[in-house]
Design an enzyme around this catalytic site. Structure first.
Site, short mmCIF file in Angstrom:
data_model
loop_
_atom_site.label_atom_id
_atom_site.label_comp_id
_atom_site.label_asym_id
_atom_site.label_seq_id
_atom_site.Cartn_x
_atom_site.Cartn_y
_atom_site.Cartn_z
N GLY A 153 77.59 99.24 184.07
CA GLY A 153 78.28 100.13 184.87
C GLY A 153 77.59 101.72 184.63
O GLY A 153 76.65 101.73 183.55
N ASP A 166 70.29 95.21 186.52
CA ASP A 166 71.00 96.31 186.63
C ASP A 166 70.17 97.62 187.17
O ASP A 166 70.71 98.70 187.65
CB ASP A 166 71.74 96.70 185.44
CG ASP A 166 70.96 96.82 184.18
OD1 ASP A 166 70.56 95.86 183.94
OD2 ASP A 166 70.87 97.92 183.60
N ASN A 167 68.80 97.36 186.90
CA ASN A 167 67.82 98.59 187.38
C ASN A 167 67.23 97.95 188.78
O ASN A 167 66.21 98.77 188.95
CB ASN A 167 66.93 98.80 186.42
CG ASN A 167 67.47 99.33 185.27
OD1 ASN A 167 68.48 100.15 185.19
ND2 ASN A 167 66.79 99.37 183.86
N ARG A 222 73.14 98.11 193.09
CA ARG A 222 72.21 97.33 192.18
C ARG A 222 72.44 95.91 192.30
O ARG A 222 73.60 95.35 192.55
CB ARG A 222 72.12 97.53 190.58
CG ARG A 222 71.85 99.04 190.40
CD ARG A 222 73.00 99.83 189.39
NE ARG A 222 72.77 101.29 189.28
CZ ARG A 222 72.04 102.00 188.71
NH1 ARG A 222 71.03 101.11 187.98
NH2 ARG A 222 72.06 103.23 188.65
N ASP A 238 65.95 103.98 188.14
CA ASP A 238 66.03 104.08 186.94
C ASP A 238 64.80 104.20 186.22
O ASP A 238 64.31 103.18 185.63
CB ASP A 238 67.00 102.98 186.31
CG ASP A 238 68.68 103.49 186.37
OD1 ASP A 238 68.83 104.23 187.29
OD2 ASP A 238 69.32 102.37 186.06
N GLY A 283 76.71 109.58 177.03
CA GLY A 283 76.86 110.09 178.37
C GLY A 283 75.80 110.96 178.76
O GLY A 283 75.66 111.55 180.11
N ARG A 308 70.22 112.94 191.31
CA ARG A 308 69.47 111.95 192.13
C ARG A 308 69.76 111.60 193.54
O ARG A 308 71.04 111.97 193.69
CB ARG A 308 69.36 110.55 191.30
CG ARG A 308 68.98 110.63 189.89
CD ARG A 308 68.67 109.29 189.33
NE ARG A 308 69.80 108.40 189.30
CZ ARG A 308 69.85 107.34 188.68
NH1 ARG A 308 68.61 106.67 187.98
NH2 ARG A 308 70.70 106.59 188.34
N LYS A 315 72.76 112.32 187.01
CA LYS A 315 72.69 111.68 185.77
C LYS A 315 72.71 112.31 184.54
O LYS A 315 71.71 113.43 184.52
CB LYS A 315 71.34 110.77 186.12
CG LYS A 315 70.80 110.00 184.85
CD LYS A 315 69.68 108.98 185.22
CE LYS A 315 69.39 108.27 184.15
NZ LYS A 315 67.93 107.51 184.45
P1 AMP Z 1 69.17 102.09 181.38
O1 AMP Z 1 68.71 101.20 180.17
O2 AMP Z 1 69.02 103.53 181.30
O3 AMP Z 1 68.96 101.36 182.62
O4 AMP Z 1 70.61 101.90 180.92
C1 AMP Z 1 71.52 100.70 180.71
C2 AMP Z 1 72.95 100.90 180.66
O5 AMP Z 1 73.05 101.75 179.50
C3 AMP Z 1 73.62 101.40 181.81
O6 AMP Z 1 75.00 101.20 181.85
C4 AMP Z 1 73.48 103.16 181.38
O7 AMP Z 1 74.42 103.82 182.29
C5 AMP Z 1 74.03 103.19 180.06
N1 AMP Z 1 73.34 104.09 179.04
C6 AMP Z 1 72.00 104.27 179.05
N2 AMP Z 1 71.96 105.68 178.19
C7 AMP Z 1 73.25 106.04 178.15
C8 AMP Z 1 73.61 107.12 177.33
N3 AMP Z 1 73.14 108.10 176.72
N4 AMP Z 1 75.12 107.27 177.30
C9 AMP Z 1 76.01 106.21 178.00
N5 AMP Z 1 75.50 105.24 178.72
C10 AMP Z 1 74.09 105.09 178.71
MG MG Z 2 69.82 101.59 184.31
#
Ligand code: AMP
Ligand code: MG
Length: 492
Positions: free
Chosen positions: A93, A255-256, A186, A265, A129, A179, A116
């Site tokens: 999510g 998810d990407n 996704r 992403d 976050g 964005r 983002k």
């Molecule tokens: P990503 O690898 O950036 O595509 O992220 C994979 C998952 O981790 C997704 O659910 C993102 O929303 C979550 N995520 C990545 N970085 C953070 C962060 N700094 N804080 C909270 N969720 C994150």
């Molecule tokens: Mg992602």
């Protein structure tokens, strides 16, 4: 008179928030403290009929940093799951992104707008976050660059920053990148509901996506099969572009993967510099699952995961038939792009050896992928100085390079575009400027000193990547030695 602020016309509503409540969680942003303007893409602003200078105004900056509410926006974190490095993760999510809603432009296109790095959400798991300035600049520049290269992608409107500390390997500062995409759905959004046995939600989501983005499937007799086939075709075309331009995503988890086939992403991505099909741009990818040459087969793996998630909507046989179009579509799209890169009307004798042999030579000589093709644009039907410039990169393989050039010349004599148009056509197919990692790093280092001019300058070059300009000569050069040690990882 808040209704008159340009920011309050940014979105007209949030239709995703009208889906059943299990699709998302309403979440307020956590404001960045004392936010400031970092960058705007005039091109993304134009797409949204926005005045780019308005985006640098304090009211806009505060809203994009999550400090001020935006009229008409309903900030939500959407639910999705995914296969990460091949392993199933039932709950991911939006952990740091919030969907504001959508905006319709004068062309009648609807664009979703997302912040983002806007703070924790119920999906943040262990994350904070936040997004750091470094990764926000990379995402901003790369999405805008990819679009200019003709590669389907999400877009980036702006970056706002703050001195708020964010801890990664070292302390960094926070930023929010705005964005923009027709949809951020996704493959993993479908997987999330399918894994819960929620067939109704899978259907609701498929119908929403089809009705809004897949006119070719909306009218089809077997709409879900047609939908899956279209996703496979769009994905194939995007991957073909990645391979042709030398782009590596770095984290091709489901998810990407955008349901629209957009590049989505941007994390530890990279543009290939020295040609190496086994290149791994993401230092967190220890086994090389997402290495450059693996991208086409990984996308198919991901499509199979999507097909499995659509199981409530179509039988196995129809799903297999829909996915069968992926490989031929990818191959046709990739070969067409490479044919353009070589300035050929058709492949000589229906053979692709010319391409394969050039790649082999580039691999042996560790030649720069982008510069090699760009130099090839200047090679003429008979030998000129351009031959020397082309062969320079192949020093240790000079003899082979010259003999390849002779074969190439023979090919352009029989299968090439007319001599007068070929160079121009090739220059329009082979970029002079790509987002080399060291260029991004240079702009990031300057921005970390609060000088954002390098971002603006780099964006200007990357938005017209095929048009070589003397003032951007430094951007066309391969990485200097100091850049060899630069590493990118999942940390963002
Ligand atoms: P990503 O690898 O950036 O595509 O992220 C994979 C998952 O981790 C997704 O659910 C993102 O929303 C979550 N995520 C990545 N970085 C953070 C962060 N700094 N804080 C909270 N969720 C994150
Ligand atoms: Mg992602």
């Amino acid at each position: 008179m808040s209704a008159e602020r340009p920011i309050d016309t940014l979105v007209t509503g949030n239709s995703y928030a009208e889906l059943p409540s299990r699709f998302f969680v309403p979440t307020a942003p956590t404001p960045l403290r004392d936010p400031y303007f970092v960058a705007v893409s005039p091109h993304a602003a134009a797409l949204l009929d926005l005045d780019p200078s308005a985006i640098a105004e304090p009211s806009f900056v505060r809203a994009l940093a999550g400090s001020d509410a935006i009229a008409g926006a309903t900030t939500i974190a959407t639910a999705y799951a995914g296969h990460q490095f091949g392993s199933w993760v039932p709950q991911l999510g939006d952990g740091r992104a919030l969907l504001l809603g959508e905006r319709r432009n004068a062309l009648g296109e609807s664009w979703e707008i997302q912040l983002k790095g806007a703070g924790e959400t119920p999906f943040s798991r262990m994350g904070d976050g936040r997004a750091v300035l470094r990764s926000s600049i990379r995402e901003f520049l790369c999405s805008e660059a990819m679009d200019a290269l003709g590669v389907p992608t999400t877009r980036a409107l702006a970056i706002v920053g703050s001195d708020d500390a964010v801890y990664r390997e070292t302390p960094e500062t926070a930023a929010v990148v705005t964005r923009v995409a027709p949809s951020f759905v996704r493959f993993g959004t479908f997987e999330y509901f399918a894994a819960r046995g929620d067939a109704e939600a899978v259907r609701t989501l498929a119908d929403r996506v089809i009705d809004r983005h897949f006119p070719e499937a909306a009218g089809a007799e077997r709409r879900y099969a047609a939908f899956l086939q279209s996703v496979a075709e769009r994905t194939a075309r995007t991957i073909a572009h990645w391979q042709a331009v030398g782009f590596q995503h770095g984290v091709m988890n489901t998810d990407n993967m955008s349901i629209l086939g957009l590049t989505l992403d941007y994390g530890p991505f990279g543009f290939m510099e020295r040609y190496d099909p086994d290149w791994i741009c993401n230092h967190s990818d220890h086994l090389g699952r997402y290495r450059f040459a693996a991208q086409p087969s990984i996308a198919l793996w991901n499509l199979r995961a999507l097909a499995a998630a659509l199981e409530p909507l179509l039988d196995e046989e129809s799903a297999a038939a829909a996915l069968a179009c992926y490989e031929p579509e990818l191959r046709a799209a990739y070969l067409a792009l490479c044919r353009r890169k070589l300035g050929l009307r058709e492949w000589p004798d229906d053979s692709y050896d010319l391409l394969g042999d050039l790649f082999a030579l580039m691999g042996h000589a560790r030649a720069d992928y982008t510069q090699t093709f760009r130099r090839l644009c200047e090679v003429a039907a008979s030998p000129t100085d351009a031959d020397e410039a082309f062969c320079e990169a192949f020093a240790a393989r000079d003899v082979e390079a010259r003999s390849w050039l002779e074969r190439y010349r023979a090919a352009i004599r029989t299968s090439g575009l007319g001599e007068d148009v070929r160079a121009a056509a090739m220059r329009a197919a082979n970029p002079a400027y790509i987002l080399r990692n060291y260029l991004a790093q240079t702009a990031i280092s300057r921005a970390q000193q609060r000088d954002y001019s390098a971002i603006e300058r780099l964006l200007a070059a990357l938005r017209a990547p095929f048009e070589e300009r003397p003032e951007f000569a430094d951007f066309a050069r391969p990485a200097p030695e100091w850049a060899e040690s630069l590493e990118v990882s999942c940390s963002s």
